[in-house]
Scaffold this active site. Structure first.
Site, PDB file in Angstrom:
ATOM      1  CE  LYS A 259      -3.051   2.765   2.852  1.00 47.33           C
ATOM      2  NZ  LYS A 259      -3.930   2.686   4.144  1.00 47.33           N
ATOM      3  CE  LYS A 271      -6.516   9.174   7.511  1.00 52.56           C
ATOM      4  NZ  LYS A 271      -7.170   8.239   8.269  1.00 52.56           N
ATOM      5  CG  ASP A 341      -9.914   7.821   6.276  1.00 53.34           C
ATOM      6  OD1 ASP A 341      -8.731   7.892   5.649  1.00 53.34           O
ATOM      7  OD2 ASP A 341     -10.005   8.077   7.430  1.00 53.34           O
ATOM      8  CD  GLU A 343      -7.000   5.502   2.255  1.00 51.39           C
ATOM      9  OE1 GLU A 343      -7.534   5.474   3.027  1.00 51.39           O
ATOM     10  OE2 GLU A 343      -5.380   5.223   2.862  1.00 51.39           O
ATOM     11  NE  ARG A 345     -10.752  -1.098   3.688  1.00 49.21           N
ATOM     12  CZ  ARG A 345     -11.354  -1.173   4.990  1.00 49.21           C
ATOM     13  NH1 ARG A 345     -12.676  -1.662   5.148  1.00 49.21           N
ATOM     14  NH2 ARG A 345     -10.795  -0.542   6.210  1.00 49.21           N
TER      15      ARG A 345
HETATM   16  N1  BES Z   1      -4.071   4.888   6.762  1.00 44.04           N
HETATM   17  C1  BES Z   1      -5.310   4.648   7.383  1.00 44.04           C
HETATM   18  C2  BES Z   1      -4.875   3.502   8.727  1.00 44.04           C
HETATM   19  C3  BES Z   1      -3.989   4.221   9.773  1.00 44.04           C
HETATM   20  C4  BES Z   1      -4.428   4.821  10.896  1.00 44.04           C
HETATM   21  C5  BES Z   1      -2.790   3.867   9.683  1.00 44.04           C
HETATM   22  C6  BES Z   1      -3.634   5.267  11.813  1.00 44.04           C
HETATM   23  C7  BES Z   1      -1.810   4.202  10.444  1.00 44.04           C
HETATM   24  C8  BES Z   1      -2.208   5.017  11.500  1.00 44.04           C
HETATM   25  C9  BES Z   1      -6.536   3.906   6.716  1.00 44.04           C
HETATM   26  O1  BES Z   1      -6.473   4.339   5.402  1.00 44.04           O
HETATM   27  C10 BES Z   1      -7.737   4.390   7.268  1.00 44.04           C
HETATM   28  O2  BES Z   1      -8.026   5.614   7.269  1.00 44.04           O
HETATM   29  N2  BES Z   1      -8.404   3.485   8.092  1.00 44.04           N
HETATM   30  C11 BES Z   1      -9.643   4.120   8.433  1.00 44.04           C
HETATM   31  C12 BES Z   1     -10.561   2.739   8.007  1.00 44.04           C
HETATM   32  C13 BES Z   1     -12.286   3.245   8.423  1.00 44.04           C
HETATM   33  C14 BES Z   1     -12.520   4.387   7.643  1.00 44.04           C
HETATM   34  C15 BES Z   1     -12.973   1.805   8.303  1.00 44.04           C
HETATM   35  C16 BES Z   1      -9.609   3.834  10.037  1.00 44.04           C
HETATM   36  O3  BES Z   1      -8.773   2.923  10.559  1.00 44.04           O
HETATM   37  O4  BES Z   1     -10.032   4.549  10.594  1.00 44.04           O
HETATM   38 ZN    ZN Z   2      -4.728   5.133   4.666  1.00 37.64          ZN
HETATM   39 MN    MN Z   3      -7.638   6.311   4.955  1.00 40.48          MN
END
Ligand code: BES
Ligand code: ZN
Ligand code: MN
Length: 495
Positions: A259, A271, A341, A343, A345
């Site tokens: 990724k 975010k 967010d 994204e 996957r």
């Molecule tokens: N890149 C983030 C996940 C992440 C969070 C990585 C903190 C490192 C530190 C990912 O793209 C994301 O935003 N995931 C969301 C998914 C949710 C919207 C289902 C998350 O984990 O909140």
């Molecule tokens: Zn991300």
């Molecule tokens: Mn994200």
């Protein structure tokens, strides 16, 4: 930092480190320095016992040794490769903190260790190098005392030639780990998808075949789910494809998928501001895969490996993807994008499909900073492991355990899979609750794994960056995954 291996000198001088085993057992060098009993007295006046990973620095001796650092090697068998690396890291950090330019270590034979003195010496050198990584290219005003002072480490042992050979084999690891840490540390104004791809192109010099697909080519291939994520960015999305085919012709390749979200604002599902700067390292999976390719090529691994990284920037914009949009993947399956967010996957499903169609891999291991929830579950100690194949899981865990990049397997199953069904498309990219969200993310990915492919997903969100560092990793980018992937390939595909 220069590393030298040399036979024991007649007398020690300067800053010297020596081994002490558990229960304050001085090994040969420490014993020879302890003639008048001062070293033993200094130990008795401290908490130092010689336990694995402990260190104690005491005064040297008039006219000869300046500072003496005692390194704990612990009990019988405890001094394995990882423990020796840690000692090297601890010693280097200590020497830098004290402003030393040079330090030497006496590697006495350690009873009960499975390692030869040559192997211990090489691992000490590796650990010392890994610990002294710095990302300071943007600092224009550092005072000398803020920089690394250590310029040379000399390792004394019986049989330095063996240590030199062993260290020579480890040097590509240092290079690859530093390369990956640089990628992960770079801010997103500098490292956007095309710049990431440009830096990966340097691997051509090592014999890696590097191909870079732009948006037009991906459009032709039908990678609309990946393209949807990058749609709101001024920067062009890229698919980085790296090939290292140095194994037997008959060996089906292993595919590594990364990724590479060079910055994740969340997109229209924006975010919150606090901590958003962390999302510059949302390309840690791609950094690990590219670093692993560099390491495999650097040490001329006898295996067939392909690396595929999805490189995008997730931005909100007038042209950005909206929550509720439906997009069609390269596999033909459709996805309802509920949350922009989620994204990771989305870009991975097309990258995984591309890798399987193009390379027919026997196994596919994907790394991503995919979910915040994996940090809630496992913290910063272990990455989450999801797989459709127990032998593959076990081999990955074994590889990680040996080099200190730990994994913990989590479950998959049809009930979790059902949670991502959509009313209007084949699937949605998030469920309507926060329940089991690391698992449902993995379920989404599993829908893009082809029949017969052994697949593993490593959620490294808690591992790509460290706010506290450890014995061989300074604070910041860790390069988690580089050594794990390399070791897994060495242990399973090069025999
Ligand atoms: N890149 C983030 C996940 C992440 C969070 C990585 C903190 C490192 C530190 C990912 O793209 C994301 O935003 N995931 C969301 C998914 C949710 C919207 C289902 C998350 O984990 O909140
Ligand atoms: Zn991300
Ligand atoms: Mn994200």
């Amino acid at each position: 930092m220069k590393v030298e291996f040399s036979a024991f000198p007649k007398a020690f001088s300067g800053n010297v480190a020596a081994f002490v085993a558990a229960d304050k057992q001085l090994l040969a060098t420490a014993q020879s320095i302890n003639k008048d009993g001062t070293v033993a007295r200094a130990i008795d006046a401290s908490r130092f016992t010689g336990a694995k990973g402990q260190s104690l620095t005491v005064l040297g001796q008039a006219g000869t040794i300046a500072r003496l650092t005692l390194l704990g090697v612990g009990k019988n068998r405890e001094l394995d490769a990882r423990a020796a690396e840690a000692l090297g890291g601890i010693l280097a950090a200590e020497a830098n903190a004290a402003g030393q330019k040079a330090v030497s270590v006496a590697v006495d034979p350690v009873k009960g260790s499975k390692l030869t003195p040559g192997q211990i010496a090489a691992r000490i050198a590796l650990g010392a190098q890994l610990r002294t990584y710095r990302f300071d290219k943007y600092k224009t005003k550092d005072k000398p005392e803020q920089k690394n002072s250590l310029e040379q480490i000399t390792i004394f042992l019986a049989g330095p030639a063996e240590a030199r050979r062993a260290y020579g084999q480890l040097e590509p690891t240092i290079d690859a780990v530093f390369f990956a840490r640089d990628l992960v540390s770079e801010p997103a104004n500098v490292l956007y998808p095309a710049e990431f791809a440009r830096r990966a192109r340097e691997l051509t010099k090592l014999g890696v075949k590097v191909e870079i697909l732009g948006e037009a080519e991906m459009k032709k291939l039908g990678m609309n789910v990946l393209l949807g994520v990058g749609q709101g960015s001024e920067r062009e999305s890229q698919l980085l494809v790296m090939r290292w085919m140095n194994g037997p012709k008959s060996q089906k390749p292993v595919a590594l998928i990364g990724k590479g979200v060079c910055f994740d604002t969340g997109g229209i599902s924006l975010k919150p501001a606090g901590g958003m700067e962390d999302m510059k390292w949302d390309m840690g999976g791609a950094g690990a895969v590219t670093g692993a390719m560099r390491l495999l090529a650097g040490r001329k691994a006898r295996a067939n490996v392909v690396g595929v990284c999805a490189l995008v920037e997730n931005m909100p914009d007038g042209n950005a993807q909206r929550p509720g949009d439906v997009v069609k993947s390269m596999s033909g399956q459709t996805v309802e994008v509920i949350n922009t967010d989620a994204e990771g996957r989305l870009i991975l499903c097309d990258a995984m499909w591309y890798a399987q169609e193009k390379f027919k891999p026997q196994a596919m291991v994907e790394l991503s900073t995919l979910t915040g929830a994996i940090i809630v579950a496992l913290g910063h100690e272990r990455a989450g492991l999801f797989s459709n194949n127990t032998p593959l899981s076990n081999r990955l865990r074994a590889a990680g355990a040996g080099i200190g990049e730990k994994l913990w397997r989590l479950p998959l199953g049809p009930k979790y899979d059902k949670m991502i069904d959509s009313e209007i498309a084949d699937m949605r990219n998030v469920t309507n609750s926060r329940d089991a969200s690391s698992i449902t993310a993995a379920q989404f990915l599993q829908r893009f794994v082809q029949e017969g492919v052994a697949w593993a997903h490593l959620d490294i969100a808690g591992m790509a960056w460290s706010n506290k560092g450890d014995s061989t990793t300074p604070k910041g980018a860790t390069a988690y995954g580089v050594r794990l992937l390399d070791t897994w390939i060495a242990e399973n595909y090069e025999k």
